[in-house]
Every structure is written in C-alpha cells, then in structure tokens.
Write a protein that holds these residues in place. Structure first.
Motif, PDB file in Angstrom:
ATOM      1  N   GLY A  14       0.753  -1.210   0.057  1.00  0.00           N
ATOM      2  CA  GLY A  14      -0.088  -0.103   0.209  1.00  0.00           C
ATOM      3  C   GLY A  14       0.693   1.353   0.164  1.00  0.00           C
ATOM      4  O   GLY A  14       0.785   1.938   0.798  1.00  0.00           O
ATOM      5  N   SER A  15       1.874   1.589  -0.961  1.00  0.00           N
ATOM      6  CA  SER A  15       2.367   2.688  -1.190  1.00  0.00           C
ATOM      7  C   SER A  15       1.651   3.364  -2.454  1.00  0.00           C
ATOM      8  O   SER A  15       0.832   3.349  -2.740  1.00  0.00           O
ATOM      9  CB  SER A  15       4.018   2.393  -1.346  1.00  0.00           C
ATOM     10  OG  SER A  15       4.796   3.600  -1.329  1.00  0.00           O
ATOM     11  N   ILE A  16       2.537   3.898  -3.168  1.00  0.00           N
ATOM     12  CA  ILE A  16       2.212   4.704  -4.529  1.00  0.00           C
ATOM     13  C   ILE A  16       1.583   3.978  -5.536  1.00  0.00           C
ATOM     14  O   ILE A  16       0.240   4.253  -5.680  1.00  0.00           O
ATOM     15  CB  ILE A  16       3.397   5.768  -5.019  1.00  0.00           C
ATOM     16  CG1 ILE A  16       4.022   6.399  -3.922  1.00  0.00           C
ATOM     17  CG2 ILE A  16       3.006   6.571  -6.094  1.00  0.00           C
ATOM     18  CD1 ILE A  16       3.184   7.392  -3.165  1.00  0.00           C
ATOM     19  N   LEU A  73      -3.414  -4.981   1.014  1.00  0.00           N
ATOM     20  CA  LEU A  73      -2.736  -5.739   2.209  1.00  0.00           C
ATOM     21  C   LEU A  73      -1.555  -4.958   2.275  1.00  0.00           C
ATOM     22  O   LEU A  73      -0.507  -4.873   1.489  1.00  0.00           O
ATOM     23  CB  LEU A  73      -2.405  -7.043   1.846  1.00  0.00           C
ATOM     24  CG  LEU A  73      -3.863  -7.897   1.575  1.00  0.00           C
ATOM     25  CD1 LEU A  73      -3.379  -9.279   1.338  1.00  0.00           C
ATOM     26  CD2 LEU A  73      -4.977  -7.772   2.693  1.00  0.00           C
ATOM     27  N   GLU A  74      -1.291  -4.279   3.410  1.00  0.00           N
ATOM     28  CA  GLU A  74      -0.069  -3.626   3.569  1.00  0.00           C
ATOM     29  C   GLU A  74       0.695  -3.966   4.886  1.00  0.00           C
ATOM     30  O   GLU A  74       0.047  -4.198   5.956  1.00  0.00           O
ATOM     31  CB  GLU A  74      -0.251  -2.129   3.652  1.00  0.00           C
ATOM     32  CG  GLU A  74       0.803  -1.105   4.291  1.00  0.00           C
ATOM     33  CD  GLU A  74       2.081  -1.238   3.541  1.00  0.00           C
ATOM     34  OE1 GLU A  74       2.330  -1.114   2.349  1.00  0.00           O
ATOM     35  OE2 GLU A  74       3.267  -1.443   4.401  1.00  0.00           O
ATOM     36  N   LYS A  75       2.078  -4.389   4.816  1.00  0.00           N
ATOM     37  CA  LYS A  75       3.003  -4.914   5.837  1.00  0.00           C
ATOM     38  C   LYS A  75       2.856  -3.935   7.172  1.00  0.00           C
ATOM     39  O   LYS A  75       3.097  -4.595   8.282  1.00  0.00           O
ATOM     40  CB  LYS A  75       3.912  -5.701   5.399  1.00  0.00           C
ATOM     41  CG  LYS A  75       5.057  -4.816   5.092  1.00  0.00           C
ATOM     42  CD  LYS A  75       6.175  -5.511   4.811  1.00  0.00           C
ATOM     43  CE  LYS A  75       7.432  -4.778   4.254  1.00  0.00           C
ATOM     44  NZ  LYS A  75       8.541  -5.731   4.075  1.00  0.00           N
ATOM     45  N   GLY A 119       4.341  -0.954 -10.596  1.00  0.00           N
ATOM     46  CA  GLY A 119       5.035  -0.071  -9.507  1.00  0.00           C
ATOM     47  C   GLY A 119       6.605  -0.730  -9.685  1.00  0.00           C
ATOM     48  O   GLY A 119       7.236  -1.486 -10.671  1.00  0.00           O
ATOM     49  N   GLU A 120       7.366  -0.431  -8.634  1.00  0.00           N
ATOM     50  CA  GLU A 120       8.859  -0.649  -8.540  1.00  0.00           C
ATOM     51  C   GLU A 120       8.897  -2.157  -8.251  1.00  0.00           C
ATOM     52  O   GLU A 120      10.110  -2.868  -8.604  1.00  0.00           O
ATOM     53  CB  GLU A 120       9.450  -0.404  -7.390  1.00  0.00           C
ATOM     54  CG  GLU A 120       9.322   1.419  -7.506  1.00  0.00           C
ATOM     55  CD  GLU A 120      10.723   1.956  -7.424  1.00  0.00           C
ATOM     56  OE1 GLU A 120      11.528   1.288  -8.236  1.00  0.00           O
ATOM     57  OE2 GLU A 120      10.648   2.975  -6.979  1.00  0.00           O
ATOM     58  N   ALA A 121       7.987  -3.002  -8.047  1.00  0.00           N
ATOM     59  CA  ALA A 121       8.144  -4.588  -8.124  1.00  0.00           C
ATOM     60  C   ALA A 121       8.169  -5.034  -9.576  1.00  0.00           C
ATOM     61  O   ALA A 121       8.927  -5.666  -9.845  1.00  0.00           O
ATOM     62  CB  ALA A 121       6.740  -5.416  -7.691  1.00  0.00           C
TER      63      ALA A 121
END
Ligand code: FAD
Length: 436
Positions: free
Chosen positions: A15-17, A36-38, A305-307
């Motif tokens: 859950g970031s940008i 789902l954000e850790k 995203g960055e993934a």
C-alpha cells in the motif's frame, strides 16, 4: 464500467504509491479491491519528496488534485548543473513556460507523506479497503490466493504485486526472478527547513528560486530542491557506500554523525547544508534486470510499480511509472464486462507497460550514469564541456531561443513527459477491443 454482478475482486499486495493509486483506479472502475500492507499503521513518518514529472502531474490534475499540488508541491523552473567541488553553475535546462504549457503540466516536487495520504483517502473514498499489518508471505498464483503471516489465506479473481523493490510477489510471477545486484552507490535523503537556509547567508541563494540543483561529483552526485510549499529543502545524495547497515527501504533514519558520509569532494556550502539535517534516510540501490514478464502464466497475478520496474532511488520517473501503471490498469479493467475478457486485459496491461517502462528505464539509467561519471574521464570532460558550450544558448529567453538547441535537448524529454497513459489504452482498445 462493469455491472455490479460482473465486478471483479482484486487483492493488492503493498500500500504505497503504486498500490494505493491502483486501488483508486480499480475501485473507480467498479471493482472490489483489498490492499494488504505490511506496515502496522498508516504512514506518518517524515520523509523526502517524490518527483512528479509532467506525465504524472497531468494525471494528478485529471484526478482533481490541482489545488493540492499548488499547496504542497513546488514547481521546478529548471535544472541547474553545478560543479560538485565549487558549486559553479556549468549548465542549465530551463523548463520554459511555453513548453510546459504545451505539455499541459509542470515538473513538481511533492512530499511523499502528503502524496501517500492523498492517495490513501482517494482509494478508501472510492471503496477500496486497506488492511495494515498484513504481511504477505507467499502466493498460490493459480487460484489465485495470498497467505499472510498470521496464517490467513485470502482469495480473489486477481492478485496484484505492488510490493516494491524487494517484492515477494515477483518471485511467484517470474520464473527466474532476477536477484538484485547491489550498486556501489547508495541514495541518502534528508530534509532541512527552508527557514534554516534563509538564516544562513551562504545557503539563502538556494531558496530564491525553485531550481532543481545538481552538484556533479566524482562518481557521485547530489541533487536538491524545494518542496512542501517551499517550506522544506530536500537533498538526495547519491554517494559511494558499502555500509552493511543500509537496506532497500525508506524507513530507516540515522543521525548524520553515524553515517561517515564522504563529502570531501563537495562544495563547503553543500556540506554545511547536510550538517543542518537532523536525520538522514539511506536507501540501498540494487539493479534488477528487466523482467521477462509482468503477468503469471495463469493470467491472474501481475506486477505494478517498483516490483515490476525498479529505477535508481529518488529518480525522475519512479512515482510517475506507478501512477501510469494505475491509470492503465483502471482504464483497461473498466472495460472488463466478464472475467475471461479481464484475462485478455491483464495481458494488454503487460504489453503496454513493458514497452513504456523499457523506454523510461533506458532513459533514466543513462541519465543516472551521466550525472555520476568518474572525474577525469573523457566522458566527464566531454559532458562538462558540452554543458559549458551550451550555457549561453540555454539561458536565452523564449523569444531568442535557438530552435536547433531546443530540439536537441527536448526531444527525449518530450517523449517521456508527453506520454499519455489514457491514450495508450485507447489506442490498444481501438486496435484489439473488437476481438474481445
Ligand atoms: C515509507 C516510504 C517512504 C518513501 N519515501 C520516498 C521519498 O522520500 N522519496 C522518494 O523518491 N521515494 C520514496 N519512496 C519510494 C517511492 O514510493 C517509490 O520510489 C515509488 O515511487 C513507489 O513505488 P511502489 O509503490 O511500487 O513501491 P514502494 O514505495 O517501495 O512500496 C511498496 C509497499 O509494499 C509494502 N510491502 C512490501 N512487501 C510486502 C508484503 N510482503 N506484504 C505486504 N506489503 C508489503 C511496503 O511496506 C510498501 O508500503 C518511499 C517509499 C516508502 C514505502
């Protein structure tokens, strides 16, 4: 938009940008989304700023965020290239208002924290649910489902990995997920209140104009700019480091005295500026080779995203690629009238975004290389000579601008900044939509 009966379920890991922006666009497209954000709670630390180049700013404005951008962002007038050791201005790139008007958006610096909470509010208002403290440990990509640390399993029609550079999801999507190769350079972010700069005659000049300053060092560089409605000055140091304490995250904070940063090759004013910071966040940088695919064979799990595409930290297009991913996803999935159509649309997402991220990645990496050249090499000398030679032409006003110079300098930027993520989906749909 799909009818309620045809709405799909999405789990977004992270859950970031990228995660929140995708949750917003998918919810707006009529789907049911769980993020789902850790991290155990909403993000409220103080950190640096992200770059919003015109291709991102335009989208944020279309999302109704113009007023927010005016309040917290700072529009850059241009880039000033300086010699690292003396601070001498050797080159400039002016963001002429006429060019920015044609691009319909500015290059803006926005505080990460404020962007995060704005996207969070938008995603939740659009209907997405965000769960904190939900660390995803593994996936069943065929079902698909995710398993969280507490042992729970959650199922959905699609799972999206928005879990950043060290993505867990990536390992389940790509057969041989590339291992990150640690860069010899590490990113360091620090924030100083603008008032402290104004109070110092050596540093006050940095607050006069919203320039993006770039000090070119020896196999390193430092860039700085105003952010948070001009109340903060952000510095991003790209320096050599092999310190084992540093990780690829943005949460660690160190007092400057604990970091042993080697700033010996830099202007005393820059060193003074670093000395004003209370804390510095190091972000280790690992290179990941371009991924062979963003979508799992099942067609049910994919990466954003960055993934999906990592870039050097604090670079120009990191956040922009995330926002473009979200737009592409939402625009495609708003056409998903049935689940089997959604599989084809997921595949379209992969095609559209791999093409774009390859173009951006190539440009970003060559720029990263260009500003971190070792001193004394032919390339570095040529770079500095070209900057100096072009300086008089670069400083000319729009009326006297040299067209040939502008074309040379702006050709690549325009390709990057003028990209329209909505249009890319329209084009794809015009070509392939009737076959679905
Ligand atoms: C807290 C924070 C502060 C940042 N500050 C800045 C900054 O000041 N300047 C800047 O240029 N960039 C900053 N960034 C990076 C910036 O967000 C990225 O460069 C990019 O723009 C967005 O990438 P992303 O959303 O794909 O991934 P990221 O921003 O890296 O976010 C990935 C998210 O996934 C979550 N996550 C990871 N693994 C799991 C898992 N297994 N289960 C559940 N959740 C998981 C992480 O906690 C994180 O919230 C920051 C990122 C974070 C997370």
């Amino acid at each position: 938009m799909p009818s309620e009966a045809n709405s799909l379920t999405f789990i977004i890991v992270g859950g970031s940008i990228a995660g929140l922006a995708s949750a917003y666009t998918l919810s707006k497209a009529g789907h049911r989304v769980t993020v789902l954000e850790k991290s155990s709670a909403p993000y409220d630390h103080h950190s640096g700023s992200v770059h919003s180049p015109p291709n991102m700013t335009r989208i944020l404005k279309e999302w109704g965020l113009k007023q927010w951008l005016d309040e917290v962002g700072v529009k850059a007038d241009g880039v000033v290239f300086r010699k690292g050791d003396t601070g001498e201005k050797i080159g400039v790139l002016v963001y002429h208002p006429q060019i920015m008007e044609a691009l319909r958006a500015d290059y803006v610096f926005v505080p990460y924290r404020s962007l995060w909470s704005t996207l969070y509010d938008m995603a939740v208002k659009a209907g997405a649910s965000v769960r904190f403290g939900a660390n995803v440990e593994r996936l069943n990509p065929d079902l698909p489902s995710v398993f969280t640390s507490g042992g729970g399993e959650l199922k959905a029609d699609f799972v999206i990995g928005a879990d950043g550079r060290e993505s867990v999801t990536r390992g389940f999507v790509v057969d041989q997920a590339p291992r990150g190769v640690v860069d010899t350079l590490c990113g360091f972010t620090l924030t100083v209140p603008t008032l402290s700069l104004k109070a110092d005659p050596d540093l006050a000049f940095l607050t006069d104009r919203p320039d993006w300053n770039l000090w070119l060092g020896d196999r390193s560089c430092i860039h700085g700019y105003l952010s948070m409605g001009r109340q903060e000055y952000i510095l991003n140091l790209i320096l050599k480091s092999s310190d084992q304490r540093f990780r690829q995250n943005w949460q660690d904070r160190f007092p400057p005295s604990e970091l042993n940063l080697d700033l010996s090759g830099y202007d005393t004013r820059v060193r003074k500026l670093v000395g004003l910071a209370e804390a510095i966040t190091p972000t280790k940088y690992c290179h990941y080779a371009a991924l062979s695919n963003l979508l799992h064979d099942s067609g049910k799990v994919f990466l954003v995203g960055e993934a999906a595409h990592t870039l050097p930290p604090n670079y120009n297009q990191n956040a922009a690629l995330c926002i473009e991913d979200a737009v592409t996803l939402g625009a495609l999935m708003s056409r998903a009238k049935a689940k089997d159509v959604a599989f084809s649309l997921a595949s379209a997402f992969e095609d559209i975004r791999q093409l774009r991220s390859a173009q951006v990645s190539h440009s970003e990496h060559s720029r990263y290389e260009m500003v971190t050249l070792p001193l004394g090499t032919e390339k570095q000398k040529l770079r500095d000579e070209s900057f100096r030679a072009a300086l008089p032409r670069a400083l000319r006003g729009w009326e006297d601008a040299d067209e040939e110079y502008l074309r040379e300098v702006w050709e690549e930027y325009i390709a990057l900044f003028n990209y329209d993520a909505y249009e890319a989906v329209e084009d794809w749909w015009t070509k392939w939509g009737s076959f679905l």
